[in-house]
Design an enzyme around this catalytic site. Sequence first.
Site, mmCIF file in Angstrom:
data_model
loop_
_atom_site.group_PDB
_atom_site.id
_atom_site.type_symbol
_atom_site.label_atom_id
_atom_site.label_comp_id
_atom_site.label_asym_id
_atom_site.label_seq_id
_atom_site.Cartn_x
_atom_site.Cartn_y
_atom_site.Cartn_z
ATOM 1 N N ALA A 98 0.841 -1.200 0.000
ATOM 2 C CA ALA A 98 0.000 0.000 0.000
ATOM 3 C C ALA A 98 0.867 1.237 0.000
ATOM 4 C CB ALA A 98 -0.901 0.015 1.224
ATOM 5 N N ASP A 99 0.406 2.240 -0.720
ATOM 6 C CA ASP A 99 1.061 3.548 -0.664
ATOM 7 C C ASP A 99 0.348 4.459 0.325
ATOM 8 O OD1 ASP A 99 1.873 2.400 -3.431
ATOM 9 O OD2 ASP A 99 3.318 3.972 -2.919
ATOM 10 N N ARG A 100 -0.950 4.238 0.479
ATOM 11 C CA ARG A 100 -1.702 4.988 1.484
ATOM 12 C C ARG A 100 -3.016 4.246 1.750
ATOM 13 N NH1 ARG A 100 -2.030 11.321 2.237
ATOM 14 N NH2 ARG A 100 -0.370 11.301 0.679
#
Length: 389
Positions: free
Chosen positions: A263-265
């Site tokens: 995940a990036d965010r």
Amino acid sequence: MSQKVSSFSSSSASAKLLAIRWNRPHLSILNQLLLPHVSEYIDIRSSTAGHHAIASMQTRGAPAIAIVAALSLAAEVSQKRFSTAIEARDFITERLDYLATSRPTAVNLFDAVTKLKRLVVEEARVAETGDQVVAIYVDAAEVMLAKDVQDNRAIGSNGAEYIERMAGELGVGRIKVLTHCNTGALATAGHGTALGIIRSLYQKSGSILEHVYFGETRPYNQGARLTAYELQCEEIPATLVCDSSVSFLLKRDPSIVAIIVGADRVARNGDTANKIGTYQLAIAAKYHGRLFIVAAPSISVDMGIGSGEDIVIEERGQEEITMASGFVGDKVAQGVLERETLCVAPLGTRAWNPSFDVTPAELVSAIVTEKDVFVKAPGKNVFDLAGLK
Ligand code: MRU
């Protein structure tokens, strides 16, 4: 320009997979634009060089970006002399704001910048010299580096246990999994998140993990270039597939019990921004009744964002899609590296190139962090991640 190709041996896997080398006050990063054919480290001596390394994707992956940003400034300020604590504070905060402009989607970078700015502002109030502010800053950046590896190992063991338990409940013996993009040692300070779970699961004695599938991850090919390299280095049995073949693969092979991504965010409700293509994998997993697991450190959860609607998605150049870039195949086989760019689409073709997409929480089976594995309460479509912060 031609370069000699390096060969790799699996015995030196962990050394080859070190994306970030820090030896106070020296920082160097593995140039991921040259992988998998060349292992070349670049010295990063300033925040300007750190910004360039992140924006140009010499280093990439949400946790690695944050750490390279923090350490590039640590390398710079270690070599500078400040007359006062205030001068050191002002320089560091200005440079951190600049580093935050390098890429927009991964929250890890913004989280690191916010924490480091708060620290130096508080420190400058009590510190007597610029050197003291610098020392506090460099210590904090080093803690981030060490904590990332520690968190990834915890994510690895939490995720491996979760998958073993779910496989037990499903009554499956040996399992296969599928992953996307590169979320391993190369995307972090070490071990990795989603690929960290795969690594941990495979390294367990009597491991239930039989095989890993991974998507090429067009258009930047983080899967084909980087995940392939990591899995080869670690001698984990694996097969590369086109991103577009995943639904068909899931239909054909019921022993693929889970898709595991990074995940990036992650928004407060569990909506997850990750590499483009993740959303369609989650839809395919749901349709075929497979687990869809997101692996991320708790700092990737942005409690300030209610849903994925509010996540800024980076859009990159059209040429990443209309052109293909790589190294001339028969030359690589001869040990010589020659970069070539090929025109794939007709000249003038317009292309849309979002680098990330957002997977709704509804499609996510579990979010694995270093602290715990989160699942949704029965009947709910969103996660309650409040316990994380
Ligand atoms: O554009 P990139 O290569 O930085 O994108 C990386 C990803 O999307 C990863 O899946 C994500 O950062 C998690 S890395 C542990």
